[in-house]
Design a protein around this motif. Structure first.
Motif, PDB file in Angstrom:
ATOM      1  N   GLY A 298       0.810  -1.204   0.000  1.00  0.00           N
ATOM      2  CA  GLY A 298       0.000   0.000   0.000  1.00  0.00           C
ATOM      3  C   GLY A 298       0.844   1.255   0.000  1.00  0.00           C
ATOM      4  O   GLY A 298       1.981   1.276   0.468  1.00  0.00           O
ATOM      5  N   SER A 299       0.264   2.335  -0.503  1.00  0.00           N
ATOM      6  CA  SER A 299       0.976   3.600  -0.625  1.00  0.00           C
ATOM      7  C   SER A 299       0.913   4.380   0.680  1.00  0.00           C
ATOM      8  O   SER A 299      -0.126   4.423   1.345  1.00  0.00           O
ATOM      9  N   MET A 300       2.036   4.996   1.036  1.00  0.00           N
ATOM     10  CA  MET A 300       2.093   5.897   2.181  1.00  0.00           C
ATOM     11  C   MET A 300       1.878   7.352   1.765  1.00  0.00           C
ATOM     12  O   MET A 300       1.668   8.207   2.615  1.00  0.00           O
ATOM     13  N   ARG A 301       1.890   7.610   0.467  1.00  0.00           N
ATOM     14  CA  ARG A 301       1.948   8.998   0.010  1.00  0.00           C
ATOM     15  C   ARG A 301       0.742   9.425  -0.808  1.00  0.00           C
ATOM     16  O   ARG A 301       0.649  10.608  -1.171  1.00  0.00           O
ATOM     17  N   ARG A 302      -0.185   8.545  -1.106  1.00  0.00           N
ATOM     18  CA  ARG A 302      -1.309   8.900  -1.971  1.00  0.00           C
ATOM     19  C   ARG A 302      -2.631   8.437  -1.361  1.00  0.00           C
ATOM     20  O   ARG A 302      -3.502   7.940  -2.061  1.00  0.00           O
ATOM     21  N   ILE A 303      -2.794   8.588  -0.073  1.00  0.00           N
ATOM     22  CA  ILE A 303      -4.011   8.143   0.608  1.00  0.00           C
ATOM     23  C   ILE A 303      -5.123   9.139   0.317  1.00  0.00           C
ATOM     24  O   ILE A 303      -4.935  10.356   0.411  1.00  0.00           O
ATOM     25  N   GLN A 304      -6.318   8.621  -0.019  1.00  0.00           N
ATOM     26  CA  GLN A 304      -7.441   9.465  -0.436  1.00  0.00           C
ATOM     27  C   GLN A 304      -8.607   9.342   0.535  1.00  0.00           C
ATOM     28  O   GLN A 304      -8.838   8.279   1.126  1.00  0.00           O
ATOM     29  N   LEU A 305      -9.306  10.446   0.708  1.00  0.00           N
ATOM     30  CA  LEU A 305     -10.562  10.459   1.464  1.00  0.00           C
ATOM     31  C   LEU A 305     -11.686  10.720   0.473  1.00  0.00           C
ATOM     32  O   LEU A 305     -11.741  11.783  -0.153  1.00  0.00           O
ATOM     33  N   LYS A 306     -12.575   9.720   0.325  1.00  0.00           N
ATOM     34  CA  LYS A 306     -13.669   9.817  -0.648  1.00  0.00           C
ATOM     35  C   LYS A 306     -14.981   9.992   0.092  1.00  0.00           C
ATOM     36  O   LYS A 306     -15.275   9.285   1.056  1.00  0.00           O
ATOM     37  N   ARG A 307     -15.752  10.927  -0.411  1.00  0.00           N
ATOM     38  CA  ARG A 307     -17.073  11.222   0.151  1.00  0.00           C
ATOM     39  C   ARG A 307     -18.059  11.207  -1.012  1.00  0.00           C
ATOM     40  O   ARG A 307     -18.082  12.109  -1.839  1.00  0.00           O
ATOM     41  N   GLY A 308     -18.808  10.096  -1.052  1.00  0.00           N
ATOM     42  CA  GLY A 308     -19.639   9.897  -2.219  1.00  0.00           C
ATOM     43  C   GLY A 308     -18.766   9.527  -3.413  1.00  0.00           C
ATOM     44  O   GLY A 308     -17.927   8.641  -3.340  1.00  0.00           O
ATOM     45  N   ALA A 309     -18.947  10.237  -4.516  1.00  0.00           N
ATOM     46  CA  ALA A 309     -18.163   9.945  -5.712  1.00  0.00           C
ATOM     47  C   ALA A 309     -16.971  10.874  -5.839  1.00  0.00           C
ATOM     48  O   ALA A 309     -16.248  10.808  -6.842  1.00  0.00           O
ATOM     49  N   GLU A 310     -16.754  11.742  -4.875  1.00  0.00           N
ATOM     50  CA  GLU A 310     -15.697  12.725  -4.978  1.00  0.00           C
ATOM     51  C   GLU A 310     -14.556  12.398  -4.027  1.00  0.00           C
ATOM     52  O   GLU A 310     -14.760  11.843  -2.947  1.00  0.00           O
ATOM     53  N   VAL A 311     -13.359  12.780  -4.443  1.00  0.00           N
ATOM     54  CA  VAL A 311     -12.187  12.717  -3.556  1.00  0.00           C
ATOM     55  C   VAL A 311     -12.065  14.078  -2.898  1.00  0.00           C
ATOM     56  O   VAL A 311     -11.708  15.070  -3.551  1.00  0.00           O
ATOM     57  N   VAL A 312     -12.376  14.158  -1.609  1.00  0.00           N
ATOM     58  CA  VAL A 312     -12.421  15.448  -0.920  1.00  0.00           C
ATOM     59  C   VAL A 312     -11.092  15.816  -0.286  1.00  0.00           C
ATOM     60  O   VAL A 312     -10.871  16.977   0.070  1.00  0.00           O
ATOM     61  N   ALA A 313     -10.188  14.844  -0.100  1.00  0.00           N
ATOM     62  CA  ALA A 313      -8.892  15.155   0.518  1.00  0.00           C
ATOM     63  C   ALA A 313      -7.897  14.059   0.157  1.00  0.00           C
ATOM     64  O   ALA A 313      -8.269  12.920  -0.127  1.00  0.00           O
ATOM     65  N   GLY A 314      -6.654  14.432   0.132  1.00  0.00           N
ATOM     66  CA  GLY A 314      -5.564  13.483  -0.057  1.00  0.00           C
ATOM     67  C   GLY A 314      -4.493  13.728   0.991  1.00  0.00           C
ATOM     68  O   GLY A 314      -4.294  14.862   1.444  1.00  0.00           O
ATOM     69  N   MET A 315      -3.820  12.674   1.394  1.00  0.00           N
ATOM     70  CA  MET A 315      -2.838  12.807   2.470  1.00  0.00           C
ATOM     71  C   MET A 315      -1.554  12.083   2.100  1.00  0.00           C
ATOM     72  O   MET A 315      -1.579  10.963   1.599  1.00  0.00           O
ATOM     73  N   ASP A 316      -0.445  12.740   2.377  1.00  0.00           N
ATOM     74  CA  ASP A 316       0.890  12.157   2.221  1.00  0.00           C
ATOM     75  C   ASP A 316       1.453  11.945   3.625  1.00  0.00           C
ATOM     76  O   ASP A 316       1.777  12.915   4.331  1.00  0.00           O
ATOM     77  N   LEU A 317       1.548  10.678   4.043  1.00  0.00           N
ATOM     78  CA  LEU A 317       2.044  10.400   5.391  1.00  0.00           C
ATOM     79  C   LEU A 317       3.483  10.846   5.587  1.00  0.00           C
ATOM     80  O   LEU A 317       3.917  11.048   6.718  1.00  0.00           O
ATOM     81  N   TYR A 318       4.248  11.001   4.502  1.00  0.00           N
ATOM     82  CA  TYR A 318       5.623  11.478   4.644  1.00  0.00           C
ATOM     83  C   TYR A 318       5.662  12.896   5.198  1.00  0.00           C
ATOM     84  O   TYR A 318       6.622  13.280   5.872  1.00  0.00           O
ATOM     85  N   ASP A 319       4.619  13.715   4.896  1.00  0.00           N
ATOM     86  CA  ASP A 319       4.567  15.059   5.485  1.00  0.00           C
ATOM     87  C   ASP A 319       4.494  14.975   7.000  1.00  0.00           C
ATOM     88  O   ASP A 319       5.128  15.762   7.716  1.00  0.00           O
ATOM     89  N   LEU A 320       3.721  14.005   7.504  1.00  0.00           N
ATOM     90  CA  LEU A 320       3.614  13.828   8.955  1.00  0.00           C
ATOM     91  C   LEU A 320       4.892  13.234   9.526  1.00  0.00           C
ATOM     92  O   LEU A 320       5.379  13.666  10.578  1.00  0.00           O
ATOM     93  N   LEU A 321       5.465  12.248   8.842  1.00  0.00           N
ATOM     94  CA  LEU A 321       6.620  11.544   9.380  1.00  0.00           C
ATOM     95  C   LEU A 321       7.891  12.383   9.319  1.00  0.00           C
ATOM     96  O   LEU A 321       8.697  12.367  10.246  1.00  0.00           O
ATOM     97  N   LEU A 322       8.071  13.116   8.227  1.00  0.00           N
ATOM     98  CA  LEU A 322       9.321  13.855   8.024  1.00  0.00           C
ATOM     99  C   LEU A 322       9.281  15.259   8.600  1.00  0.00           C
ATOM    100  O   LEU A 322      10.293  15.763   9.080  1.00  0.00           O
ATOM    101  N   ARG A 323       8.113  15.916   8.549  1.00  0.00           N
ATOM    102  CA  ARG A 323       8.043  17.316   8.956  1.00  0.00           C
ATOM    103  C   ARG A 323       7.027  17.571  10.056  1.00  0.00           C
ATOM    104  O   ARG A 323       6.878  18.713  10.502  1.00  0.00           O
ATOM    105  N   GLY A 324       6.293  16.548  10.478  1.00  0.00           N
ATOM    106  CA  GLY A 324       5.280  16.769  11.498  1.00  0.00           C
ATOM    107  C   GLY A 324       4.103  17.580  11.001  1.00  0.00           C
ATOM    108  O   GLY A 324       3.361  18.178  11.797  1.00  0.00           O
TER     109      GLY A 324
END
Length: 816
Positions: A298-324
């Motif tokens: 699985g990807s650590m950098r392209r995680i998506q939050l879907k609400r209905g048929a739309e992607v409302v947010a995307g998250m890169d865990l490296y931002d949290l791990l490397l820079r907080g």
């Protein structure tokens, strides 16, 4: 299981509105215990306890009655007990105020109590005394290494972890604690939320309002008010505007109680994909923790939050791990889907980097970006050489480059294996000094450097161990500085005072320089005379040094030197006019040393003297160990043959007992240690030491001359083993007769005499043994006859054992 929880008896008191708000917030954050305001309500609380759990209680306690008081009577309480923390004061505690309650549920509506009586100091007390224990999510099953992990391991020699995967191992659950934290200002009210509303002034209300499925709450006299979709920051003003239509001259406070739960989905390449019920305060990271994080695929950098048929947010865990940076962590709503796509391009970073691992790429990235993700190069990284193993045209190729500005701009691709090499452990421009010196270590080389630069004087050759041991000579342990109890003090043995070198002496005749030839890389040895260099300042021994040279100074413990160069001390004990420890000069013999000690006293018995030498003791010990090994092998072989020829079980059992006895005898023999005694073969009637005056001496020699004894020892298989008075020209048979004669088990043929000088006189090889005269200090040994086995009889004669290994009379009792 019933739990005993201390709560307070109900009482009436008034609180200021800030204190009431604080208590309301604390009560909503923990498992709730409710104390009714009316004393009579205590009985109502007891009615909520199952009958089975009250069967063994005190009736007065079930009735809410305090022991020692009339029914309905409560003691007077000080005014300070009415404060919000008054129940913590000792004077405010009531006797018998412990109630046994069943495990409490969190929701007040499930306890059967009125909603208006669910807050109080008891809830805060319970939270303080019984804080919720930290719970952990179950650990996911360990995943097998991915294909790329195995591929990288074949190059770097170790299995690299996937960066960020350790974040989701053994993580505490975040959903229960989220119910006990303040809600954020942008929290949106929804069905299932609990609103804590307090109104005072012209009208007084204390309400716990649950938002129904229509998104509304019911307030007495004001009716139904729709609050769904209102942010928490707007809620106080919104409720005030609604209530002002009915009431005047009032104030209010609004807080959140139990928050609603929502259902979300975590799908894709998660460790535990599925449906999760979480707090309405939960975010994408909360759901990822619940699902165990992304899997190895699985990807650590392209995680998506879907609400209905739309992607409302995307998250890169490296931002949290490397820079907080948690700015991409969006809040979840009911029905949201957290989708983990397949992993993107991967590269491996190994070698001298701060965090070797497998990293996921996002877009075009360079070596500099990859090194930044690892935390940077370590201090041991070789910036002149690094490698990228790359897959190109179906084959693996190696790209070498320097870690300079140009090398850092080199792009990395999917499947690359980056290795930062480690610098060589070589020291440049140094000379090493080691061995028997004061300050071993490395010295900076400079042109024209010579041996005297690193070994300037005698003090540079005195080791630290020498001073450490020398400093301990004047140290008295604390337990010996003060006398102990009389019984313990009587048992304490005095330590022996020793004189001798505290560290091995220096080998002045030989030291060496190790030098590597740069042409053929062969190591050559350049010896020099250390004594001439340091003691005589011989310029011919002051050799020039080169970079990389290793200078070694030896001690006499490292290389054995001639006796004349050794430091030798000899102990003279017993009947000397000046017994002591003497330093032996080169060429000095035993006769000269005896003269140095003032000669022998008139009471000296030179024939019985013991000359002990450490080198002889070591040689005797080696020969004795070899003898015991041969003895054990022959005994085992004989035992196997005899057991194989046993006719019946009873005979076999007897043989096993004999074999056990034989093994015990061997173990007793093993416990006896040789003394290193040298038989001097002197005249028993003379104290003339001219026969031994020529003997050379070794370090550690010990020469003990006893006084003339007046007894003869008879030991072994006689009826009265004892020390008998010596009589001149009395034969052996008379001493044996005086000791009671032989016992029935005596082996008369193997009797022997252990002379005072250490020699052995066996009966078997001595004619006229019974008529032999004895000398003072001699011992007559009568062994026991071995009826049951020929084991020791056939293998060795004990007189030979005593003679060959220099065993003293004290060893006889051990071998019996």
């Amino acid at each position: 299981m019933m739990s005993s929880i201390r709560i307070l008896r109900p009482r009436r008191f008034s609180l200021s509105w800030p204190a009431a708000a604080l208590l309301l917030l604390a009560g909503s954050a923990a498992a709730q215990v409710y104390a009714p305001r009316d004393p009579n309500a205590a009985r109502g609380m007891q009615n909520q306890v199952p009958a089975a759990s009250r069967s063994d209680r005190d009736p007065a306690r079930d009735s809410g009655q305090v022991p020692g008081l009339e029914p309905g009577a409560y003691p007077e309480r000080p005014e300070e007990c009415d404060g919000p923390l008054g129940h913590l004061l000792p004077e405010c505690q009531l006797p018998g105020d412990t109630l046994d309650l069943p495990p409490l549920e969190r929701r007040g509506s499930e306890t059967g109590l009125p909603a208006g009586e669910r807050e109080g100091e008891a809830a805060g007390e319970l939270q303080r005394r019984y804080p919720p224990e930290l719970e952990f999510l179950p650990m996911p099953e360990p995943e097998a290494p991915s294909e790329f992990q195995r591929f990288a391991a074949s190059s770097v020699g170790a299995l690299l972890p996937i960066y960020g995967a350790s974040l989701f191992e053994r993580v505490p659950t975040t959903f229960a604690p989220l119910d006990r934290v303040p809600v954020t200002a942008d929290y949106v009210i929804g069905p299932g939320d609990e609103i804590l509303l307090r109104i005072w002034g012209q009208v007084n209300m204390d309400l716990n309002l649950i938002v129904d499925r229509a998104g509304a709450v019911y307030i007495p006299q004001a009716g139904s008010i729709t609050v769904a979709g209102v942010e928490f920051r707007q809620l106080p003003g919104f409720l005030r505007s609604q209530l002002e239509r009915v009431f005047r001259n009032f104030d209010l406070s609004v807080n959140m109680g139990q928050l609603r739960s929502i259902q979300v989905f975590v799908v894709g390449h998660a460790r535990r994909p599925g449906t999760y019920t979480v707090s309405s305060l939960s975010t994408m990271v909360s759901a990822l923790f619940a699902a165990g994080g992304p899997s190895a695929q699985g990807s650590m950098r392209r995680i998506q939050l879907k609400r209905g048929a739309e992607v409302v947010a995307g998250m890169d865990l490296y931002d949290l791990l490397l820079r907080g940076d948690k700015s991409g962590d969006a809040r979840l709503l009911p029905g949201d889907v957290v989708y983990i796509p397949p992993v993107g391009p991967q590269v491996a970073a190994a070698g001298s980097v701060k965090n070797p691992a497998v990293y996921e790429l996002k877009g075009e990235e360079t070596v500099a970006d990859l090194v930044g993700m690892t935390g940077g190069l370590s201090a041991l990284a070789d910036r002149e050489r690094a490698t990228l193993e790359r897959i190109a045209a179906g084959a693996r190729r190696v790209v070498e480059f320097r870690l300079d500005e140009e090398g850092m701009r080199l792009p990395v691709r999917d499947g690359d294996v980056f290795q930062a090499r480690t610098i060589q452990p070589r020291f440049e421009e140094t000379v090493t000094l080691r061995g028997n010196v004061a300050n071993a270590g490395r010295f900076r080389w400079h042109p024209g450097m010579r041996l005297k630069d690193i070994i300037p004087d005698r003090e540079s050759l005195v080791t630290r161990d020498y001073w450490k041991k020398r400093n301990l000579l004047g140290f008295t342990p604390p337990e010996e500085a003060i006398a102990a109890e009389p019984v313990e003090e009587a048992r304490r043995r005095l330590s022996e005072t020793r004189i001798g070198p505290t560290a091995p002496d220096i080998n002045w005749s030989y030291a060496v320089i190790e030098r590597q030839n740069p042409q053929d890389l062969m190591t050559k040895l350049l010896p020099f005379h250390l004594g001439r260099l340091v003691l005589e300042n011989d310029a011919g021994q002051n050799l020039e040094l080169r970079p990389g040279d290793v200078v070694t100074v030896f001690s006499q413990a490292d290389i054995r030197v001639p006796q004349m160069q050794q430091t030798r001390t000899v102990r003279l004990e017993g009947e000397f006019n000046a017994p002591g420890i003497y330093d032996v000069e080169p060429g000095e013999t035993l006769g000269r040393l005896i003269e140095k000690a003032g000669g022998l006293t008139p009471q000296a018995y030179l024939f019985g003297a013991e000359f002990l030498r450490e080198s002889v003791r070591k040689d005797q010990l080696k020969r004795m160990e070899r003898y015991i090994q041969d003895l054990e092998q022959e005994a085992d072989k004989a035992a196997r043959n005899r057991l194989a020829n046993a006719d019946n079980p009873s005979q076999a059992q007897m043989l096993e007992a004999e074999i056990k006895s034989q093994k015990e005898m061997v173990e007793r023999l093993r416990s006896v240690q040789p003394t290193g005694r040298i038989v001097l073969s002197l005249d028993p009637d003379s104290n003339d030491f001219s026969q031994i005056a020529h003997m050379t001496l070794e370090d550690g020699d010990r020469f003990v001359v006893p006084a003339l004894p007046s007894t003869i020892n008879v030991m072994g298989a006689v009826y009265s083993p004892n020390a008998l008075v010596f009589a001149k020209k009395r034969p052996v048979r008379e001493y044996i007769a005086q000791a009671g004669g032989f016992t029935r088990n005596a082996d008369e043929d193997r009797a022997y005499v252990l002379r005072a000088d250490g020699s052995v006189l066996p009966r078997q090889s001595t004619s006229g043994f019974d008529k032999k005269s004895l000398n003072p200090g001699d011992a007559v040994i009568i062994p026991e006859h071995l009826f049951k086995t020929t084991f020791l009889t056939n293998l060795r004669n004990w007189s030979e054992v005593i003679s060959q290994f220099g065993l003293g009379a004290a060893a006889i009792n051990v071998l019996r």
